[in-house]
Design a protein around this motif. Structure first.
Motif, PDB file in Angstrom:
ATOM      1  N   SER A  12       0.820  -1.210   0.000  1.00 14.59           N
ATOM      2  CA  SER A  12       0.000   0.000   0.000  1.00 14.59           C
ATOM      3  C   SER A  12       0.858   1.267   0.000  1.00 14.59           C
ATOM      4  O   SER A  12       0.443   2.296  -0.528  1.00 14.59           O
ATOM      5  N   LYS A  13       2.056   1.214   0.564  1.00 13.70           N
ATOM      6  CA  LYS A  13       2.935   2.379   0.592  1.00 13.70           C
ATOM      7  C   LYS A  13       3.476   2.727  -0.786  1.00 13.70           C
ATOM      8  O   LYS A  13       3.832   3.871  -1.043  1.00 13.70           O
ATOM      9  N   ALA A  14       3.534   1.757  -1.699  1.00 14.43           N
ATOM     10  CA  ALA A  14       4.116   2.007  -3.020  1.00 14.43           C
ATOM     11  C   ALA A  14       3.321   3.053  -3.785  1.00 14.43           C
ATOM     12  O   ALA A  14       3.890   3.945  -4.411  1.00 14.43           O
ATOM     13  N   ARG A  15       2.010   2.991  -3.742  1.00 15.36           N
ATOM     14  CA  ARG A  15       1.188   3.965  -4.467  1.00 15.36           C
ATOM     15  C   ARG A  15       1.291   5.358  -3.834  1.00 15.36           C
ATOM     16  O   ARG A  15       1.144   6.357  -4.513  1.00 15.36           O
ATOM     17  N   ARG A  16       1.566   5.422  -2.548  1.00 17.91           N
ATOM     18  CA  ARG A  16       1.699   6.700  -1.865  1.00 17.91           C
ATOM     19  C   ARG A  16       3.085   7.319  -2.068  1.00 17.91           C
ATOM     20  O   ARG A  16       3.216   8.519  -2.274  1.00 17.91           O
ATOM     21  N   PHE A  18       5.501   6.469  -4.475  1.00 16.60           N
ATOM     22  CA  PHE A  18       6.083   6.465  -5.814  1.00 16.60           C
ATOM     23  C   PHE A  18       5.044   6.880  -6.846  1.00 16.60           C
ATOM     24  O   PHE A  18       3.842   6.703  -6.647  1.00 16.60           O
ATOM     25  N   HIS A  19       5.523   7.406  -7.956  1.00 15.83           N
ATOM     26  CA  HIS A  19       4.665   7.683  -9.106  1.00 15.83           C
ATOM     27  C   HIS A  19       4.671   6.418  -9.964  1.00 15.83           C
ATOM     28  O   HIS A  19       5.714   6.017 -10.486  1.00 15.83           O
ATOM     29  N   ILE A  20       3.528   5.761 -10.107  1.00 13.89           N
ATOM     30  CA  ILE A  20       3.429   4.503 -10.837  1.00 13.89           C
ATOM     31  C   ILE A  20       3.287   4.804 -12.327  1.00 13.89           C
ATOM     32  O   ILE A  20       2.299   5.412 -12.756  1.00 13.89           O
ATOM     33  N   VAL A  21       4.277   4.384 -13.121  1.00 14.22           N
ATOM     34  CA  VAL A  21       4.264   4.606 -14.560  1.00 14.22           C
ATOM     35  C   VAL A  21       3.476   3.506 -15.249  1.00 14.22           C
ATOM     36  O   VAL A  21       2.642   3.763 -16.114  1.00 14.22           O
ATOM     37  N   GLU A  22       3.731   2.263 -14.858  1.00 13.39           N
ATOM     38  CA  GLU A  22       3.071   1.120 -15.482  1.00 13.39           C
ATOM     39  C   GLU A  22       3.032  -0.033 -14.481  1.00 13.39           C
ATOM     40  O   GLU A  22       3.933  -0.171 -13.654  1.00 13.39           O
ATOM     41  N   THR A  23       2.003  -0.859 -14.574  1.00 12.75           N
ATOM     42  CA  THR A  23       1.897  -2.023 -13.692  1.00 12.75           C
ATOM     43  C   THR A  23       1.890  -3.297 -14.531  1.00 12.75           C
ATOM     44  O   THR A  23       1.434  -3.307 -15.672  1.00 12.75           O
ATOM     45  N   PHE A  24       2.407  -4.362 -13.946  1.00 12.05           N
ATOM     46  CA  PHE A  24       2.443  -5.676 -14.561  1.00 12.05           C
ATOM     47  C   PHE A  24       1.927  -6.688 -13.549  1.00 12.05           C
ATOM     48  O   PHE A  24       2.160  -6.545 -12.353  1.00 12.05           O
ATOM     49  N   GLU A  25       1.270  -7.702 -14.034  1.00 13.02           N
ATOM     50  CA  GLU A  25       0.846  -8.802 -13.177  1.00 13.02           C
ATOM     51  C   GLU A  25       1.814  -9.950 -13.406  1.00 13.02           C
ATOM     52  O   GLU A  25       2.057 -10.333 -14.551  1.00 13.02           O
ATOM     53  N   LYS A  42       0.933 -14.719   6.023  1.00 13.35           N
ATOM     54  CA  LYS A  42       2.202 -14.413   6.689  1.00 13.35           C
ATOM     55  C   LYS A  42       3.267 -13.904   5.718  1.00 13.35           C
ATOM     56  O   LYS A  42       4.397 -14.373   5.710  1.00 13.35           O
ATOM     57  N   GLY A  43       2.913 -12.935   4.895  1.00 15.69           N
ATOM     58  CA  GLY A  43       3.893 -12.379   3.972  1.00 15.69           C
ATOM     59  C   GLY A  43       3.778 -10.873   3.890  1.00 15.69           C
ATOM     60  O   GLY A  43       2.720 -10.296   4.146  1.00 15.69           O
ATOM     61  N   GLN A  44       4.886 -10.208   3.519  1.00 19.66           N
ATOM     62  CA  GLN A  44       4.853  -8.757   3.339  1.00 19.66           C
ATOM     63  C   GLN A  44       5.893  -8.371   2.298  1.00 19.66           C
ATOM     64  O   GLN A  44       6.963  -8.958   2.232  1.00 19.66           O
ATOM     65  N   ILE A  45       5.542  -7.368   1.473  1.00 19.27           N
ATOM     66  CA  ILE A  45       6.433  -6.912   0.412  1.00 19.27           C
ATOM     67  C   ILE A  45       6.714  -5.407   0.520  1.00 19.27           C
ATOM     68  O   ILE A  45       7.102  -4.782  -0.454  1.00 19.27           O
ATOM     69  N   ALA A  46       6.529  -4.837   1.687  1.00 16.97           N
ATOM     70  CA  ALA A  46       6.659  -3.391   1.859  1.00 16.97           C
ATOM     71  C   ALA A  46       8.056  -2.880   1.503  1.00 16.97           C
ATOM     72  O   ALA A  46       8.193  -1.809   0.933  1.00 16.97           O
ATOM     73  N   ASP A  47       9.105  -3.601   1.813  1.00 15.86           N
ATOM     74  CA  ASP A  47      10.467  -3.142   1.552  1.00 15.86           C
ATOM     75  C   ASP A  47      11.099  -3.862   0.366  1.00 15.86           C
ATOM     76  O   ASP A  47      12.310  -3.809   0.174  1.00 15.86           O
ATOM     77  N   SER A  48      10.307  -4.541  -0.444  1.00 12.54           N
ATOM     78  CA  SER A  48      10.866  -5.351  -1.523  1.00 12.54           C
ATOM     79  C   SER A  48      11.016  -4.559  -2.812  1.00 12.54           C
ATOM     80  O   SER A  48      10.432  -3.491  -2.982  1.00 12.54           O
ATOM     81  N   LYS A 100      17.245   6.584 -15.712  1.00 16.07           N
ATOM     82  CA  LYS A 100      17.636   7.086 -14.395  1.00 16.07           C
ATOM     83  C   LYS A 100      16.396   7.585 -13.635  1.00 16.07           C
ATOM     84  O   LYS A 100      15.558   8.275 -14.179  1.00 16.07           O
ATOM     85  N   GLY A 101      16.295   7.199 -12.378  1.00 16.45           N
ATOM     86  CA  GLY A 101      15.195   7.638 -11.543  1.00 16.45           C
ATOM     87  C   GLY A 101      14.020   6.677 -11.513  1.00 16.45           C
ATOM     88  O   GLY A 101      13.075   6.894 -10.784  1.00 16.45           O
ATOM     89  N   HIS A 102      14.064   5.589 -12.298  1.00 16.55           N
ATOM     90  CA  HIS A 102      12.980   4.613 -12.289  1.00 16.55           C
ATOM     91  C   HIS A 102      13.379   3.408 -11.431  1.00 16.55           C
ATOM     92  O   HIS A 102      14.511   2.946 -11.466  1.00 16.55           O
ATOM     93  N   ALA A 103      12.441   2.894 -10.664  1.00 18.48           N
ATOM     94  CA  ALA A 103      12.665   1.725  -9.833  1.00 18.48           C
ATOM     95  C   ALA A 103      11.550   0.721 -10.077  1.00 18.48           C
ATOM     96  O   ALA A 103      10.436   1.089 -10.412  1.00 18.48           O
ATOM     97  N   LEU A 104      11.854  -0.560  -9.893  1.00 18.72           N
ATOM     98  CA  LEU A 104      10.861  -1.612 -10.019  1.00 18.72           C
ATOM     99  C   LEU A 104      10.381  -1.974  -8.620  1.00 18.72           C
ATOM    100  O   LEU A 104      11.089  -2.618  -7.867  1.00 18.72           O
ATOM    101  N   VAL A 105       9.185  -1.520  -8.271  1.00 20.36           N
ATOM    102  CA  VAL A 105       8.648  -1.721  -6.919  1.00 20.36           C
ATOM    103  C   VAL A 105       7.378  -2.550  -7.021  1.00 20.36           C
ATOM    104  O   VAL A 105       6.450  -2.177  -7.748  1.00 20.36           O
TER     105      VAL A 105
END
Length: 107
Positions: A12-16, A18-25, A42-48, A100-105
Motif C-alpha cells: 500500500s505504501k508504493a502507491r503513496r 512512488f509515481h506509478i508509470v506502469e503495472t504488470f501482473e 504471513k507475507g509482506q512486500i513493503a520493503d521489496s 535514471k530515476g525509475h525503480a521496479l517496486v
C-alpha cells in the motif's frame, strides 16, 4: 484453462511513495512451505524491489514467514524469488529500469 487468484499481499505504501508509470501482473516461483505460509497471511512486500538480471526478473527483500508446521525443509524467509513474466514484459521492464530515476517496486 483460466485460473484466477486472489491478491495475497500488497504494498500500500508504493502507491503513496512512488509515481506509478506502469503495472504488470506477475507470477512468483514458490516452494511448498512458502505457499502454505502465504495462504495463512504471513507475507509482506513493503520493503521489496524487483531487479532484471540475465533476462529474468527477481524479487528481493520480500518476507514470507517460515511455515509454523514446517520441518527441516522450511524456506528462508528473505530468499530471492523469481517472478514469472512474458519475455516482452521483461524487455519493457529492463528498458524502464535503465532510465535514471525509475525503480521496479512491487505493488
Amino acid at each position: 484453462m483460466l485460473c484466477f487468484m486472489a491478491e495475497i499481499v500488497s504494498n500500500s505504501k508504493a502507491r503513496r511513495d512512488f509515481h506509478i508509470v506502469e503495472t504488470f501482473e506477475a507470477g512468483i516461483v514458490l516452494r511448498g512451505t512458502e505457499v502454505k505460509s502465504l495462504r495463512a497471511g504471513k507475507g509482506q512486500i513493503a520493503d521489496s524491489f524487483a531487479r532484471v538480471e540475465s533476462g529474468e526478473v527477481f524479487l528481493y527483500n520480500a518476507h514470507i514467514d517460515e511455515y509454523s508446521h514446517g520441518n527441516l525443509q522450511n524456506h528462508n524467509p528473505k530468499a530471492v524469488r523469481k517472478l514469472l513474466l512474458h519475455k516482452s514484459e521483461i524487455r519493457k521492464l529492463a528498458g524502464l529500469a535503465a532510465v535514471k530515476g525509475h525503480a521496479l517496486v512491487p505493488l
